[in-house]
Design a protein around this motif. Structure first.
Motif, short mmCIF file in Angstrom:
data_model
loop_
_atom_site.label_atom_id
_atom_site.label_comp_id
_atom_site.label_asym_id
_atom_site.label_seq_id
_atom_site.Cartn_x
_atom_site.Cartn_y
_atom_site.Cartn_z
N PRO A 33 12.21 -7.52 -12.83
CA PRO A 33 11.35 -6.63 -12.74
C PRO A 33 9.96 -6.68 -13.61
CG PRO A 33 13.36 -5.60 -12.34
CD PRO A 33 13.49 -6.58 -12.90
N TYR A 34 8.72 -6.62 -13.07
CA TYR A 34 7.57 -6.54 -13.80
C TYR A 34 7.01 -5.22 -14.16
CZ TYR A 34 6.79 -11.51 -12.88
OH TYR A 34 6.93 -12.98 -12.95
N THR A 35 6.12 -5.02 -15.14
CA THR A 35 5.65 -3.94 -15.08
C THR A 35 4.31 -4.04 -14.73
OG1 THR A 35 6.92 -3.25 -17.47
CG2 THR A 35 4.73 -2.28 -17.09
N VAL A 36 3.86 -3.06 -14.09
CA VAL A 36 2.49 -3.04 -13.37
C VAL A 36 1.44 -2.44 -14.40
CG1 VAL A 36 0.79 -2.38 -11.53
CG2 VAL A 36 3.19 -3.36 -11.21
N ALA A 37 0.49 -3.03 -14.70
CA ALA A 37 -0.71 -2.53 -15.86
C ALA A 37 -2.07 -2.38 -15.10
CB ALA A 37 -0.81 -3.39 -16.91
N GLN A 38 -2.87 -1.37 -15.31
CA GLN A 38 -3.95 -1.12 -14.97
C GLN A 38 -4.92 -1.18 -15.91
OE1 GLN A 38 -4.91 2.67 -13.02
NE2 GLN A 38 -6.33 1.76 -11.70
N PRO A 39 -5.72 -2.46 -16.00
CA PRO A 39 -6.56 -2.70 -17.16
C PRO A 39 -7.97 -1.90 -16.85
CG PRO A 39 -6.36 -4.50 -16.10
CD PRO A 39 -5.49 -3.56 -15.34
N ASN A 40 -8.75 -1.62 -17.74
CA ASN A 40 -10.03 -1.26 -18.01
C ASN A 40 -10.87 -2.63 -18.19
OD1 ASN A 40 -12.65 -0.27 -17.92
ND2 ASN A 40 -12.25 0.96 -19.95
N PRO A 50 -5.25 -1.74 -21.44
CA PRO A 50 -4.37 -1.42 -20.57
C PRO A 50 -3.93 -0.22 -20.40
CG PRO A 50 -3.33 -2.14 -22.34
CD PRO A 50 -4.61 -2.22 -22.77
N ASN A 51 -3.58 0.38 -18.96
CA ASN A 51 -2.98 1.50 -18.73
C ASN A 51 -1.72 1.03 -18.17
OD1 ASN A 51 -2.05 4.13 -18.02
ND2 ASN A 51 -3.51 4.23 -15.96
N ILE A 52 -0.44 1.18 -18.73
CA ILE A 52 0.72 0.76 -18.30
C ILE A 52 1.23 1.90 -17.30
CG2 ILE A 52 3.11 0.18 -18.91
CD1 ILE A 52 0.97 -1.68 -19.73
N MET A 53 1.46 1.58 -16.11
CA MET A 53 1.78 2.60 -14.88
C MET A 53 3.33 2.86 -14.91
SD MET A 53 -0.60 1.00 -11.99
CE MET A 53 -0.73 2.13 -10.86
N ASN A 54 3.73 3.91 -14.61
CA ASN A 54 5.10 4.05 -14.61
C ASN A 54 5.75 4.20 -13.20
OD1 ASN A 54 3.96 6.45 -13.56
ND2 ASN A 54 5.07 7.83 -14.92
N TYR A 55 4.79 3.44 -12.45
CA TYR A 55 5.48 3.32 -10.76
C TYR A 55 4.61 1.80 -10.27
CZ TYR A 55 1.12 4.99 -9.47
OH TYR A 55 -0.53 5.14 -9.50
N SER A 56 5.23 1.49 -9.28
CA SER A 56 4.52 0.40 -8.71
C SER A 56 3.99 0.87 -7.43
CB SER A 56 5.34 -0.81 -8.38
OG SER A 56 5.91 -1.39 -9.60
N PRO A 57 2.84 0.79 -7.20
CA PRO A 57 2.01 1.11 -5.88
C PRO A 57 2.83 0.31 -4.66
CG PRO A 57 0.46 0.75 -7.44
CD PRO A 57 1.55 0.19 -8.13
N ILE A 58 3.16 1.09 -3.56
CA ILE A 58 3.62 0.50 -2.40
C ILE A 58 2.77 0.01 -1.33
CG2 ILE A 58 5.39 0.87 -0.65
CD1 ILE A 58 6.75 2.83 -2.34
N PRO A 59 2.52 -1.34 -1.02
CA PRO A 59 1.48 -1.77 -0.07
C PRO A 59 1.89 -0.93 1.27
CG PRO A 59 2.63 -3.56 -1.15
CD PRO A 59 3.32 -2.45 -1.52
N GLY A 60 0.63 -0.62 1.68
CA GLY A 60 0.59 0.33 3.11
C GLY A 60 0.88 1.76 2.86
N VAL A 61 1.24 2.44 1.57
CA VAL A 61 1.37 3.72 1.40
C VAL A 61 0.38 4.35 0.64
CG1 VAL A 61 2.99 5.42 0.84
CG2 VAL A 61 3.84 3.39 1.86
N GLU A 107 -7.22 -21.42 -18.29
CA GLU A 107 -5.99 -20.60 -18.86
C GLU A 107 -6.67 -19.32 -18.58
OE1 GLU A 107 -4.25 -22.03 -22.07
OE2 GLU A 107 -4.27 -23.87 -21.57
N GLY A 108 -5.65 -18.32 -18.22
CA GLY A 108 -5.86 -16.94 -18.44
C GLY A 108 -5.08 -16.10 -17.61
N LYS A 109 -5.20 -14.70 -17.41
CA LYS A 109 -4.47 -14.05 -16.46
C LYS A 109 -5.19 -13.65 -15.34
CE LYS A 109 -1.13 -12.80 -19.95
NZ LYS A 109 0.10 -13.30 -19.71
N TYR A 110 -4.34 -13.27 -14.44
CA TYR A 110 -5.04 -12.91 -12.93
C TYR A 110 -4.59 -11.56 -12.74
CZ TYR A 110 -4.36 -17.98 -12.93
OH TYR A 110 -4.43 -19.35 -13.33
N PHE A 111 -5.48 -10.89 -12.33
CA PHE A 111 -5.75 -9.32 -12.26
C PHE A 111 -6.26 -9.26 -10.71
CE2 PHE A 111 -6.17 -9.81 -16.65
CZ PHE A 111 -5.44 -8.88 -17.06
N THR A 112 -5.14 -8.55 -9.99
CA THR A 112 -5.49 -7.95 -8.76
C THR A 112 -6.63 -7.19 -8.61
OG1 THR A 112 -3.73 -6.53 -8.42
CG2 THR A 112 -3.17 -8.67 -7.96
N THR A 113 -7.18 -7.05 -7.29
CA THR A 113 -8.17 -6.00 -7.12
C THR A 113 -7.37 -4.51 -6.75
OG1 THR A 113 -8.34 -6.70 -4.95
CG2 THR A 113 -9.82 -7.63 -6.60
#
Length: 96
Positions: A44-51, A84-95, A18-24
């Motif tokens: 919609p989900y919120t994207v967070a960037q954790p330290n 966590p650092n809550i992002m106010n946008y979602s990064p777009i793949p390939g951009v 059990e845990g959370k999955y954090f992408t790279t």
């Protein structure tokens, strides 16, 4: 921050059930979110960037989750150590 069902590769057993999955990368998180929203109709989900301290990742290898998205499985007991650092946008793949 993303959650999913891990599909570990040979040689990369999961240490925790059990845990959370954090992408790279933020783009990978956005890809995951898009897949979930389109497939299951989730809100919609919120994207967070954790330290994540190196001590938490020690001995871990990324696993592939949900169509090959690389992610680290962080056990629930380590989650309170993350900032966590809550992002106010979602990064777009390939951009960039």
């Amino acid at each position: 921050m993303t959650e999913g069902t891990p599909d570990p590769e040979p040689g990369h057993p999961l240490q925790w059930a059990e845990g959370k999955y954090f992408t790279t990368a933020g783009e990978s998180a956005s890809l995951y979110v898009r897949q979930v929203v389109n497939s299951f109709g989730d809100r919609p989900y919120t994207v967070a960037q954790p330290n994540i301290p190196n001590s938490v990742l020690k001995g871990m290898s990324p696993v592939n989750v949900d169509s090959g998205i690389p992610a680290y499985v962080i056990p629930n007991e380590s989650l309170p150590n993350l900032t966590p650092n809550i992002m106010n946008y979602s990064p777009i793949p390939g951009v960039q």
